[in-house]
Design a protein around this motif. Structure first.
Motif, PDB file in Angstrom:
ATOM      1  N   ILE A  32     -16.602  10.624  22.702  1.00  0.00           N
ATOM      2  CA  ILE A  32     -16.317  11.435  21.255  1.00  0.00           C
ATOM      3  C   ILE A  32     -16.758  12.008  20.872  1.00  0.00           C
ATOM      4  O   ILE A  32     -16.760  13.606  19.775  1.00  0.00           O
ATOM      5  N   LYS A  33     -17.419  11.163  20.138  1.00  0.00           N
ATOM      6  CA  LYS A  33     -17.739  11.730  18.869  1.00  0.00           C
ATOM      7  C   LYS A  33     -19.595  12.531  18.654  1.00  0.00           C
ATOM      8  O   LYS A  33     -19.441  12.873  17.871  1.00  0.00           O
ATOM      9  N   VAL A  34     -20.070  12.137  19.530  1.00  0.00           N
ATOM     10  CA  VAL A  34     -20.878  12.724  20.298  1.00  0.00           C
ATOM     11  C   VAL A  34     -21.363  14.364  20.215  1.00  0.00           C
ATOM     12  O   VAL A  34     -21.576  15.129  19.891  1.00  0.00           O
ATOM     13  N   TYR A  35     -19.669  14.377  21.006  1.00  0.00           N
ATOM     14  CA  TYR A  35     -19.366  15.796  21.288  1.00  0.00           C
ATOM     15  C   TYR A  35     -18.439  16.420  19.782  1.00  0.00           C
ATOM     16  O   TYR A  35     -19.249  17.781  19.685  1.00  0.00           O
ATOM     17  N   LEU A  36     -18.023  15.873  19.274  1.00  0.00           N
ATOM     18  CA  LEU A  36     -17.666  16.226  17.746  1.00  0.00           C
ATOM     19  C   LEU A  36     -18.683  16.926  17.138  1.00  0.00           C
ATOM     20  O   LEU A  36     -18.775  17.872  16.390  1.00  0.00           O
ATOM     21  N   GLU A  37     -19.825  16.157  16.444  1.00  0.00           N
ATOM     22  CA  GLU A  37     -21.180  15.940  16.155  1.00  0.00           C
ATOM     23  C   GLU A  37     -21.438  17.162  16.513  1.00  0.00           C
ATOM     24  O   GLU A  37     -22.481  17.670  15.170  1.00  0.00           O
ATOM     25  N   ARG A  38     -21.763  17.424  17.488  1.00  0.00           N
ATOM     26  CA  ARG A  38     -22.725  18.189  18.186  1.00  0.00           C
ATOM     27  C   ARG A  38     -21.997  19.885  17.647  1.00  0.00           C
ATOM     28  O   ARG A  38     -22.364  20.505  17.383  1.00  0.00           O
ATOM     29  N   GLU A  39     -20.412  20.159  17.363  1.00  0.00           N
ATOM     30  CA  GLU A  39     -20.176  21.077  17.457  1.00  0.00           C
ATOM     31  C   GLU A  39     -20.099  21.165  15.613  1.00  0.00           C
ATOM     32  O   GLU A  39     -18.912  22.070  14.650  1.00  0.00           O
ATOM     33  N   GLY A  40     -21.060  20.426  14.652  1.00  0.00           N
ATOM     34  CA  GLY A  40     -20.777  20.507  13.032  1.00  0.00           C
ATOM     35  C   GLY A  40     -19.644  19.336  12.802  1.00  0.00           C
ATOM     36  O   GLY A  40     -19.081  19.717  11.756  1.00  0.00           O
ATOM     37  N   TYR A  41     -18.929  18.339  12.880  1.00  0.00           N
ATOM     38  CA  TYR A  41     -17.684  17.589  12.571  1.00  0.00           C
ATOM     39  C   TYR A  41     -18.707  16.355  11.930  1.00  0.00           C
ATOM     40  O   TYR A  41     -19.299  15.852  12.376  1.00  0.00           O
ATOM     41  N   GLU A  42     -18.142  16.018  10.744  1.00  0.00           N
ATOM     42  CA  GLU A  42     -18.430  14.360  10.294  1.00  0.00           C
ATOM     43  C   GLU A  42     -17.614  13.771  10.676  1.00  0.00           C
ATOM     44  O   GLU A  42     -16.113  14.045  10.596  1.00  0.00           O
ATOM     45  N   VAL A  43     -18.031  12.934  12.010  1.00  0.00           N
ATOM     46  CA  VAL A  43     -17.021  11.915  12.096  1.00  0.00           C
ATOM     47  C   VAL A  43     -16.770  10.530  11.924  1.00  0.00           C
ATOM     48  O   VAL A  43     -17.713  10.165  11.297  1.00  0.00           O
ATOM     49  N   TRP A  44     -15.997   9.679  11.460  1.00  0.00           N
ATOM     50  CA  TRP A  44     -15.641   8.376  11.264  1.00  0.00           C
ATOM     51  C   TRP A  44     -15.572   7.615  12.748  1.00  0.00           C
ATOM     52  O   TRP A  44     -13.828   8.245  12.898  1.00  0.00           O
ATOM     53  N   GLU A  45     -15.213   6.377  12.657  1.00  0.00           N
ATOM     54  CA  GLU A  45     -14.906   5.805  13.434  1.00  0.00           C
ATOM     55  C   GLU A  45     -13.820   4.530  13.103  1.00  0.00           C
ATOM     56  O   GLU A  45     -14.082   4.045  12.591  1.00  0.00           O
ATOM     57  N   ALA A  46     -12.894   4.025  13.141  1.00  0.00           N
ATOM     58  CA  ALA A  46     -11.980   3.020  13.351  1.00  0.00           C
ATOM     59  C   ALA A  46     -11.616   2.511  15.125  1.00  0.00           C
ATOM     60  O   ALA A  46     -10.733   3.388  16.116  1.00  0.00           O
ATOM     61  N   GLU A  47     -12.026   1.329  15.106  1.00  0.00           N
ATOM     62  CA  GLU A  47     -11.462   0.483  16.266  1.00  0.00           C
ATOM     63  C   GLU A  47      -9.849   0.023  16.317  1.00  0.00           C
ATOM     64  O   GLU A  47      -9.558  -0.663  17.863  1.00  0.00           O
ATOM     65  N   ASP A  48      -9.418  -0.013  14.933  1.00  0.00           N
ATOM     66  CA  ASP A  48      -7.713  -0.527  15.485  1.00  0.00           C
ATOM     67  C   ASP A  48      -7.170  -0.263  14.555  1.00  0.00           C
ATOM     68  O   ASP A  48      -8.002   1.307  13.604  1.00  0.00           O
TER      69      ASP A  48
END
Length: 240
Positions: A32-48
């Motif tokens: 999901i992160k890869v696809y969003l970053e391709r569109e110019g979004y800044e992405v943070w991730e949480a695993e729980d």
């Protein structure tokens, strides 16, 4: 009879839009992160869910994608926390393997703006994000890059939850740079924006002082050195 011309799809302006992905499956989260970053979004991730609350509290993202089935704190609880504790109306998409209609209705009642069931196409999820953003464009009055977030209408700037005390002109200058990421702005452009009706002569030196002070305040909160000097031209905000 000729067919009516199709309307061109409205492209969402993703500049400075930040998204928090809350998903315990590493492969799905990173895809999901890869696809969003391709569109110019800044992405943070949480695993729980616990980490999601910590990151949301620190960065206040424009958008959140939440898996319902999470360790420690459930997706439903994270959604409720965003809506009731943070009192935020930032858009939320819930993602889950549950396909029962009751689950979808409950998710929407909790405050989610959309509901996506697994398995799903990453492209479809990005399209859903853009569709929600078109409907909720007025709910994200902020720009965020590399952990630096500015709320220009409130005059607030923070980095990783640390608030910066900026003057009005420093805040305006940072907003001008961040809304034009990776673009060189001349000192004359900055003077015209900051001092549109000033009858006194404003020199380039004034802009240099503002930039120097702004850099010092960003350093105090350990923010990345994003304001770059472009010799002979002006300044730019390095968003990547």
């Amino acid at each position: 009879m000729s067919k009516p011309a199709k309307k061109a799809a409205v492209k969402v302006n993703t500049k400075g839009k930040s998204i928090l992905i809350v998903e315990d499956d590493l492969k799905i989260r990173q895809l999901i992160k890869v696809y969003l970053e391709r569109e110019g979004y800044e992405v943070w991730e949480a695993e729980d869910g616990k980490q999601a609350i910590e990151l949301y509290d620190r960065y206040e993202p424009c958008f959140t994608i939440i898996d319902l089935m999470l360790p420690q704190v459930s997706g439903e609880e994270v959604c409720q926390w965003i809506r009731t504790v943070k009192k935020s109306d930032s858009p939320i998409i819930m993602v889950t393997a549950k396909v029962d209609e009751t689950d979808r209705i409950n998710g929407l009642k909790m405050g989610a703006d959309d509901y996506v069931t697994k398995p799903f196409s990453p492209k479809e999820l990005v399209a859903r994000v853009e569709a929600v953003l078109r409907r909720t464009a007025n709910r994200c009055h902020k720009i965020s890059y590399r952990g630096i977030t500015i709320k220009p209408y409130k005059g607030e700037v923070n980095y990783a939850g640390k608030e910066l005390s900026l003057t009005n002109n420093e805040c305006k200058l940072l907003h001008m740079l961040m809304k034009n990421p990776n673009q060189v702005l001349s000192r004359d452009q900055m003077i015209a924006e900051l001092y549109p009706n000033d009858e006194k002569e404003i020199t380039w030196r004034t802009i240099d002082v503002h930039v120097r002070n702004l850099r010092e305040k960003l350093r105090k909160v350990d923010a990345p050195d994003c304001i770059q000097t472009v010799r002979g031209m002006g300044y730019q905000f390095d968003a990547f």
